[in-house]
Motif scaffolding. Structure first.
Motif, PDB file in Angstrom:
ATOM      1  N   GLY A   1       0.833  -1.205   0.000  1.00 35.58           N
ATOM      2  CA  GLY A   1       0.000   0.000   0.000  1.00 35.58           C
ATOM      3  C   GLY A   1       0.863   1.248   0.000  1.00 35.58           C
ATOM      4  N   ALA A   2       1.916   1.217   0.831  1.00 28.72           N
ATOM      5  CA  ALA A   2       2.805   2.373   0.895  1.00 28.72           C
ATOM      6  C   ALA A   2       3.455   2.616  -0.472  1.00 28.72           C
ATOM      7  N   ALA A   3       3.879   1.517  -1.111  1.00 26.48           N
ATOM      8  CA  ALA A   3       4.515   1.653  -2.427  1.00 26.48           C
ATOM      9  C   ALA A   3       3.530   2.230  -3.439  1.00 26.48           C
ATOM     10  N   VAL A   4       2.301   1.705  -3.414  1.00 30.79           N
ATOM     11  CA  VAL A   4       1.298   2.188  -4.351  1.00 30.79           C
ATOM     12  C   VAL A   4       1.002   3.666  -4.097  1.00 30.79           C
TER      13      VAL A   4
ATOM     14  N   PHE B   1       1.214   6.700  -6.413  1.00 28.03           N
ATOM     15  CA  PHE B   1       0.025   7.540  -6.586  1.00 28.03           C
ATOM     16  C   PHE B   1       0.394   9.015  -6.599  1.00 28.03           C
ATOM     17  N   VAL B   2       1.249   9.407  -5.657  1.00 28.54           N
ATOM     18  CA  VAL B   2       1.577  10.830  -5.590  1.00 28.54           C
ATOM     19  C   VAL B   2       2.587  11.247  -6.669  1.00 28.54           C
ATOM     20  N   HIS B   3       3.113  10.263  -7.383  1.00 26.54           N
ATOM     21  CA  HIS B   3       4.057  10.577  -8.457  1.00 26.54           C
ATOM     22  C   HIS B   3       3.266  10.984  -9.694  1.00 26.54           C
TER      23      HIS B   3
ATOM     24  N   LEU C   1      -5.324  11.546   0.445  1.00 31.42           N
ATOM     25  CA  LEU C   1      -4.623  11.209  -0.799  1.00 31.42           C
ATOM     26  C   LEU C   1      -5.297  11.868  -2.002  1.00 31.42           C
ATOM     27  N   LEU C   2      -6.630  11.844  -2.006  1.00 29.89           N
ATOM     28  CA  LEU C   2      -7.335  12.451  -3.140  1.00 29.89           C
ATOM     29  C   LEU C   2      -7.063  13.953  -3.212  1.00 29.89           C
TER      30      LEU C   2
ATOM     31  N   THR D   1      -2.129   6.640 -10.919  1.00 32.92           N
ATOM     32  CA  THR D   1      -2.064   5.242 -10.519  1.00 32.92           C
ATOM     33  C   THR D   1      -3.005   5.006  -9.340  1.00 32.92           C
ATOM     34  N   SER D   2      -3.845   4.008  -9.452  1.00 34.43           N
ATOM     35  CA  SER D   2      -4.816   3.652  -8.397  1.00 34.43           C
ATOM     36  C   SER D   2      -5.779   4.774  -8.060  1.00 34.43           C
ATOM     37  N   GLY D   3      -5.803   5.805  -8.882  1.00 34.15           N
ATOM     38  CA  GLY D   3      -6.675   6.946  -8.591  1.00 34.15           C
ATOM     39  C   GLY D   3      -8.134   6.547  -8.573  1.00 34.15           C
ATOM     40  N   ALA D   4      -8.519   5.749  -9.555  1.00 38.02           N
ATOM     41  CA  ALA D   4      -9.918   5.341  -9.629  1.00 38.02           C
ATOM     42  C   ALA D   4     -10.285   4.520  -8.399  1.00 38.02           C
ATOM     43  N   LEU D   5      -9.370   3.641  -7.977  1.00 37.44           N
ATOM     44  CA  LEU D   5      -9.659   2.800  -6.810  1.00 37.44           C
ATOM     45  C   LEU D   5      -9.857   3.665  -5.572  1.00 37.44           C
ATOM     46  N   LEU D   6      -8.977   4.653  -5.412  1.00 40.11           N
ATOM     47  CA  LEU D   6      -9.078   5.487  -4.224  1.00 40.11           C
ATOM     48  C   LEU D   6     -10.382   6.268  -4.222  1.00 40.11           C
ATOM     49  N   ARG D   7     -10.748   6.777  -5.374  1.00 38.48           N
ATOM     50  CA  ARG D   7     -11.988   7.533  -5.427  1.00 38.48           C
ATOM     51  C   ARG D   7     -13.176   6.615  -5.142  1.00 38.48           C
ATOM     52  N   ASN D   8     -13.154   5.420  -5.726  1.00 35.20           N
ATOM     53  CA  ASN D   8     -14.221   4.464  -5.461  1.00 35.20           C
ATOM     54  C   ASN D   8     -14.313   4.160  -3.970  1.00 35.20           C
TER      55      ASN D   8
END
Lengths: 157, 240, 242, 659
Positions: free
Chosen positions: A32-35, A39-41, B78-79, B102-109
């Motif tokens: 999760g931390a890696a993702v 994500f913030v990149h 994060l969002l 990356t994983s943006g859609a998952l986080l929003r969901n």
């Protein structure tokens, strides 16, 4: 529950289950931390392109300095040809200013002074302004501010 | 020097001991220490009645509501990295989350569904507390705090609803604020202040954003602290 | 200040608490079997959280959060709906003027919820028909009837049906000795046990519990109707036509 | 505790599993697959020595804040700017040649769709909540119109054709359309119609105009029989104030009439059963249409009856007019009607009572006839149809598809609406223009180009707006009387049938022009196309020629190349040599009846044209006539001078056959 029973509980099959569970949880956490780092990149950038057209060579008189502060570049035409200087001070990144009357370039932040060929005249900067790539494309001059060239490079037109 | 020795040494250092005040969970003393020396765990008593471990006792609803609050905080923060409360950037940023991040859609969901789930769980938690009679003295005040938390959950969810700036959001907020406007005397003024104007525009978006991301979560966090504190002080989940 | 008395019988310990009006009520729990919070409670909490996250994760994988087209202030979708948890209210707005449905009712609900714990303890803990039976029967039947008439006047069928149902259930418990309706059902032997159980459960409910049940049923039904059964122009549709 | 350990273990593993799906899915994203495929493709091409570079796996985009463009199409369409990939499979194919910088303006400005998306479905925009799906290629030129408004765009043929049709079909009569100046009225005035046409023709015309005249702009307004009869009665009641005496055809004059008809070159504008010019209506069945007494007054002075007509006023003597009318009456009768039908209609037509006329007027207004026709008794009406501004970005949800099962998108709706205007519901008024599928598609393109999209001024093409011609004074009157611009053009305005007159004063000699007005003849050996004999008065000819001499000039050309008395013989002889041997002009041009048929005969050129112009023309034929066939030989000055010397010294034709 006393301590002996706890010891007994921490053995064998149950111990395995605990460690597997904790391991999976740890992996999920690390993943999760890696993702999140990914994500913030940012994946796309909304930044002005580093290379841009500045105009046709004819529109710049010989022995002139044309300052384009919006794009942080000086376009200099000498008798020999063209070169482009980055207007960003090599000291701490302020935008320098060309003073026509003095024929020099000044940095307002800490008082560095440069000649119009980019060379350093006075500190605190330790080196001259960066000379950046310039080329001719479809009859127009194109400057690439990301690409530094040697400090005596000149484009002959 | 083998690994075990190294471990022993590390565990024995003053730095380690200043952080972790007890050793393994090898004795009830250490287990108790785990709970009350840990800032996150010390809202629990050291010991709980065995009966209260049963699932049907609480259905875990309060705990899950809190878990959802935590999940919403994490995903929400994060969002915020990719969200700008402006028109039409807000909507564009939703698309960026979907297509680029990356994983943006998952986080929003996750954020969206957790928000819906939180409203539901808080409501169910209230019903459970009522039917198990857990609102009775001495816990009257905690019930009141709980009702306030239910309202806060609704407001949190509602303010978040506008942020994507799509048709669904816009019109849901239009209908909602017009419902509020119907209140006598204060209604129109309340709506005006909430929207920062007469129409739902950029002002409203920024206000909802600030409420959603700062004001309401802080209020909820404070009330949650009170809520948990009262649970500890007034006694656990035992029915009287 | 509380006093704990000794046991009166040999087997049944009893306590009598004398409470001063100005003191906060607080009772000591009887001795119970206690377990260590860590790990017993903590691990259960962790598991509950994990299961929650798993379910949320699965939902998020298969269902995307809705995102419609860019907000357009000139184009109202039909129907325009508030978030689902307000759709019960929006459904009421369909029947009552905004001041009633948008302000009065929610305010009353919030106030009612807040004052619940401040009822007199004994009044609300008793099961409904445990005392003053005839008075309560007339009072409650009258109240329910008035409410039904009121809802019928405004044609709020979505609220009337559950109100009537709860009212009927509540009153059906009244003749508990003869067992009335329930007695009839209970005599059907195959279901006897089930209905006895239901009857016993219902008979144990206090007035407050009845009101709360009525409120929850109403809230759920209104929300479901508003969410799933309302289409363009707030007309009635089936969920699959939405 | 054992069950709990197991539960903990299992749920932790499940958690790990569930949350591992998304990173995996991200890694297998569609665009990454395409980029990997492209890199394999590029390596293979590279082995074949075709310069195609591989790409790092990353989302690529074109960003142009001015145009509000964030287009990630180039993430998968990796070869758009590589001209070596013209035949590569999609999505790697290069974009067809375009004058636009793709890296600057992006893709969605033209193609629409969802630029920000990185999935095929999302980007192509065929999703429920994306209102702007990609334009099908047949309608793509609509996008050209966003930046090239209100003008012909030569590279966008379909768009230009659509815009032309909007202008010509008179859409502006009922609709406000940005960029198209309303041409009103597009149809003839209807005052005095009762004195002009026969009832049966009018009735049949109202029922279906195309049945009589294939090329008419008048749409089928889809009237029921009773409605058509009511309107017929109403329109027939519009009599001209002074109705002449009944005209009786003179059989003896038919031959003279035919001769005058031919001399006036009527056929240049009026076809006869489909053969002939197209500037005026086909006259093949005109005998069944108009009353002869009307025809007589029409030929006398068309403008008196219809001021906007493009027909020139021929100055025929009264005798000739009678002869022409007699000829038309005998020759152009309508075989599809007979007296019996006429009587039948007379019987059914409602009487011209006040009620019926009022009802007829109401019907006239309801149908919006005033959009194209003027009628004095009815005030000009506002646009009947909706304003079409922004129709190209109209919300699909706002379109009424009725019960029709067609694709739910803007272009299918527009196409269907244009083809079958009243299909979406009752009470729709738009008439049926009977456009062909191709015309309808062109119109859809033109309409789609009227989008709401805000384009910054620097991207909008200014185009070449022709300066509106304002010719006043005596010459202006002559220009209008004879409707010169029906055939000729002046400063880019109007007709394409005959030569441009913009610099005629520097081209042709005044004396010759005056003579030509009196007796026009064909310049080309095998064609009979020529200017009609208009019968201009001497005064008019003088005014016209003077205007040519003083105004319609090109200053860069001197009139005469050779001072005093013409070129030297020596130079002319060299020119002759060049004419026949070096440049082979005789392949296309005739001199003394010998040579080709493509260009005009050159006999007597010196009498017609100024040598200065001949020289300038030889230097660059397309300078004055952009569409002329004559090749540009890049003739040098001395050769051109010699050729000019030869040409202007050619004698006039020995025997000119003249009609």
């Amino acid at each position: 529950m006393d301590s002996q029973r706890i010891e007994a509980a921490g053995s064998g099959r149950r111990r395995f289950l605990w460690f597997t569970g904790l391991g999976a949880l740890g992996t999920a956490g690390a993943g999760g931390a890696a993702v999140m780092l990914d994500f913030v990149h940012p994946k796309v950038l909304f930044e002005p392109p580093s290379s841009f057209r500045v105009g046709r060579p004819e529109s710049f008189p010989v022995n002139s300095v044309t300052a384009d502060y919006a794009r942080k570049v000086y376009l200099v035409r000498t008798e020999v040809g063209f070169f482009a200087l980055s207007a960003v001070c090599t000291h701490l990144g302020c935008i320098t200013r060309h003073v026509e009357e003095e024929g020099a370039i000044f940095c307002p932040c800490h008082g560095s002074k440069f000649a119009v060929d980019g060379s350093l005249l006075m500190g605190p900067a330790t080196r001259g302004l960066r000379r950046i790539a310039i080329r001719l494309e479809d009859g127009e001059l194109v400057v690439d501010s990301e690409l530094e060239v040697e400090k005596d490079a000149v484009l002959r037109v | 020097m083998n690994v075990l020795e190294l471990k022993e040494r590390v565990v024995a250092t003053p730095v380690w001991r200043s952080i972790f005040r007890h050793r393994y969970l090898d004795s009830n003393r250490n287990r108790a220490l785990t709970v009350f020396s840990n800032v996150f765990l010390h809202i629990h008593p050291v010991k709980v009645p065995e009966k209260s471990l049963r699932l049907r006792h609480t259905m875990c609803l309060g705990g899950l509501s809190f878990a959802l609050f935590l999940a919403l905080t994490v995903t929400g923060v994060l969002l915020m990295f990719y969200y700008r409360p402006a028109i039409p950037q807000a909507y564009r940023d939703m698309k960026e989350l979907e297509f680029v991040v990356t994983s943006g859609a998952l986080l929003r969901n996750l954020h969206r569904w957790a928000a819906h789930a939180m409203v539901l769980f808080v409501f169910l938690h209230m019903a459970r507390v009522f039917y198990s009679g857990a609102y009775r003295p001495p816990r009257e005040f905690n019930w009141v705090v709980g009702v306030l938390l239910l309202i806060l959950s609704l407001l949190l969810s509602y303010t978040g609803y506008l942020l994507p700036w799509d048709q669904l959001a816009f019109w849901a907020i239009t209908v909602g604020t017009n419902m509020a406007e119907a209140a006598p005397l204060i209604g129109p003024k309340f709506k005006f202040l909430l929207l920062g104007g007469n129409v739902i525009g950029e002002n409203a978006l920024v206000r909802f954003y600030v409420l959603h991301c700062v004001v309401l979560p802080l209020a909820a966090a404070v009330l949650l602290a009170v809520h948990f504190w009262r649970v500890r002080k007034d006694g656990g989940v035992r029915p009287l | 200040m509380h006093v704990e008395s000794g046991s009166q019988g040999a087997t049944l310990p009893q306590r009598v608490a004398l409470l001063h009006r100005q003191l906060p009520a607080r009772l000591e729990a009887p001795e119970e079997k206690l377990v260590m919070t860590f790990p017993h409670l903590i691990v259960r909490e962790v598991i509950a959280m994990e299961i929650l996250l798993i379910v949320l994760g699965l939902v998020s994988l298969f269902y995307d959060a809705p995102l419609e087209s860019l907000a357009n202030p000139n184009k109202t979708p039909n129907p325009a709906k508030a978030p689902w948890y307000f759709l019960g209210l929006q459904e009421l707005l369909h029947y009552f003027p905004p001041v009633v449905a948008g302000v009065l009712i929610p305010a009353l609900v919030v106030i009612a919820l807040i004052i619940i714990p401040y009822f007199r303890v004994n009044f609300e803990r008793d099961s409904l028909w445990s005392q003053r039976r005839p008075a309560r029967l007339y009072g409650l039947s009258g109240g329910v009837l008035l409410l039904i008439l009121f809802l019928a006047w405004f044609r709020v069928w979505a609220a009337l049906a559950p109100t009537a149902l709860i009212g009927l259930l509540m009153i059906s418990i009244f003749p508990s000795r003869e067992r009335g309706l329930w007695g009839f059902l209970i005599h059907r032997t195959a279901w006897a046990r089930f209905f006895t159980g239901v009857h016993a459960g219902l008979a144990g409910l206090s007035l407050a519990a009845w009101i709360m049940s009525w409120f929850i049923t109403l809230a759920v039904i209104l929300t479901v109707v508003g969410t799933l059964f309302r289409g363009p122009g707030w007309s009635f549709v089936w969920p699959w036509q939405l | 505790m054992r069950r709990i350990s197991l539960l903990f273990c299992l749920s932790s593993l499940a958690l790990l599993l569930v949350y591992a799906v998304t990173p995996v899915r991200d890694y297998l994203a569609e665009w990454r697959r395409y980029q990997k495929a492209f890199n394999r493709f590029a390596e293979e091409k590279f082995r074949q020595n075709i310069p195609v570079r591989t790409t790092p796996l990353t989302i690529r985009q074109v960003w142009n804040p001015a145009l509000d463009v964030v287009d990630r199409c180039v993430t998968c369409h990796l070869g758009v700017e590589n001209r070596f990939l013209r035949d590569a499979p999609q999505p790697f194919r290069s974009h067809p040649v375009t004058p636009h910088r793709l890296g600057e303006i992006g893709c969605t400005v033209c193609h629409r769709g969802q630029g920000a998306a990185t999935t095929v479905r999302g980007a192509h925009g065929r999703l429920k909540w994306w209102e702007d799906p990609m334009l099908p290629s047949q309608y793509l030129q609509a996008s050209c119109g966003q930046c090239h408004p209100g003008e012909a765009v030569p590279e966008a043929r379909i768009l230009s054709a659509g815009r032309e049709t909007i202008r010509k079909a008179g859409c502006t009569g009922c609709h406000k359309i940005t960029g198209v100046t309303p041409v009103r009225p597009i149809g003839p005035d209807l005052d005095g119609l009762g004195s002009k046409v026969r009832p049966l023709w009018l009735f049949r015309w109202l029922k279906n105009p195309k049945e009589y005249l294939e090329r008419t702009s008048m749409p089928n307004v889809m009237l029921a029989d009773e409605e058509a009869r009511l309107l017929t009665t109403f329109l027939l009641s519009q009599k001209a104030p002074a109705t002449g005496n009944a005209f009786v055809a003179d059989a003896a004059a038919v031959e003279l009439g035919q001769q005058r008809y031919r001399e006036a070159r009527c056929i240049s504008c009026h076809a006869q059963g489909g053969r002939g010019g197209s500037s005026g209506p086909d006259l093949g069945r005109v005998g069944g249409k108009v009353r002869l007494e009307w025809l007589e007054s029409w030929l006398r002075d068309p403008k008196a009856l219809f001021p906007q007509t493009r027909m020139p006023q021929f100055s025929f003597p009264a005798k000739d007019i009678r002869a022409i009318v007699s000829y038309i009456a005998s020759e152009f009768s309508d075989s599809t009607v007979d007296a019996q039908q006429e009587q039948e209609l007379e019987r059914l037509l409602p009487a011209a009572t006040r009620d019926n006329l009022a009802a007829g007027k109401k019907l006239y207004q309801r149908l919006g006839c005033g959009g194209c026709h003027r009628l004095k008794q009815i005030e000009e009406q506002a646009e009947l149809g909706p304003d079409l501004a922004g129709i190209g970005s109209k919300d699909v949800d706002r379109l009424d598809f009725g019960n029709l099962r067609i694709e739910r998108n803007l272009w299918s709706w527009l196409f269907t609406k244009i083809k079958t205007p009243r299909v979406f519901g009752k009470n729709l008024k738009m008439p049926d223009f009977q456009f062909s599928d191709e015309q309808a598609r062109e119109l859809v393109v033109a309409l789609l180009s009227l989008s709401d999209k805000k384009i910054p001024a620097r991207y909008v093409s200014a185009g070449q707006q022709p300066v509106p011609l304002r010719t006043q004074g005596d010459f202006g009157k002559i220009l209008r009387k004879y409707e010169c611009l029906t055939c000729h053009s002046l400063s880019g305005e109007s007709g394409r049938l005959a030569p441009d007159l913009s610099v005629i004063g520097s081209q042709a000699k005044p004396l010759w022009i005056a003579a030509y007005f009196r007796l026009p003849y064909s310049m080309r050996p095998i064609m009979t196309e020529r200017m009609p004999l208009l019968g201009m008065s001497d005064q008019e000819i003088q005014t016209t020629v003077r205007y040519f001499e003083t105004v319609l000039l090109e200053d860069s050309i001197a009139h005469e190349l050779f001072p005093l008395g013409g070129p030297e013989l020596q130079e002319a002889a060299r020119g002759k040599e060049l004419y026949f041997n070096k440049y082979g002009c005789q392949a296309c041009h005739q001199v003394n009846l010998a040579g080709g048929y493509v260009g005009p005969a050159l006999d007597g050129l010196g009498g017609r044209l100024f040598s200065g112009y001949v020289f300038a023309y030889l230097k660059n034929p397309q300078r004055f006539k952009p569409a002329v066939l004559e090749p540009n030989y890049a003739i040098d000055d001395s050769d051109a001078r010699a050729l000019t010397a030869y040409l202007v010294s050619l004698p006039p034709p020995r025997a000119k056959e003249q009609r």
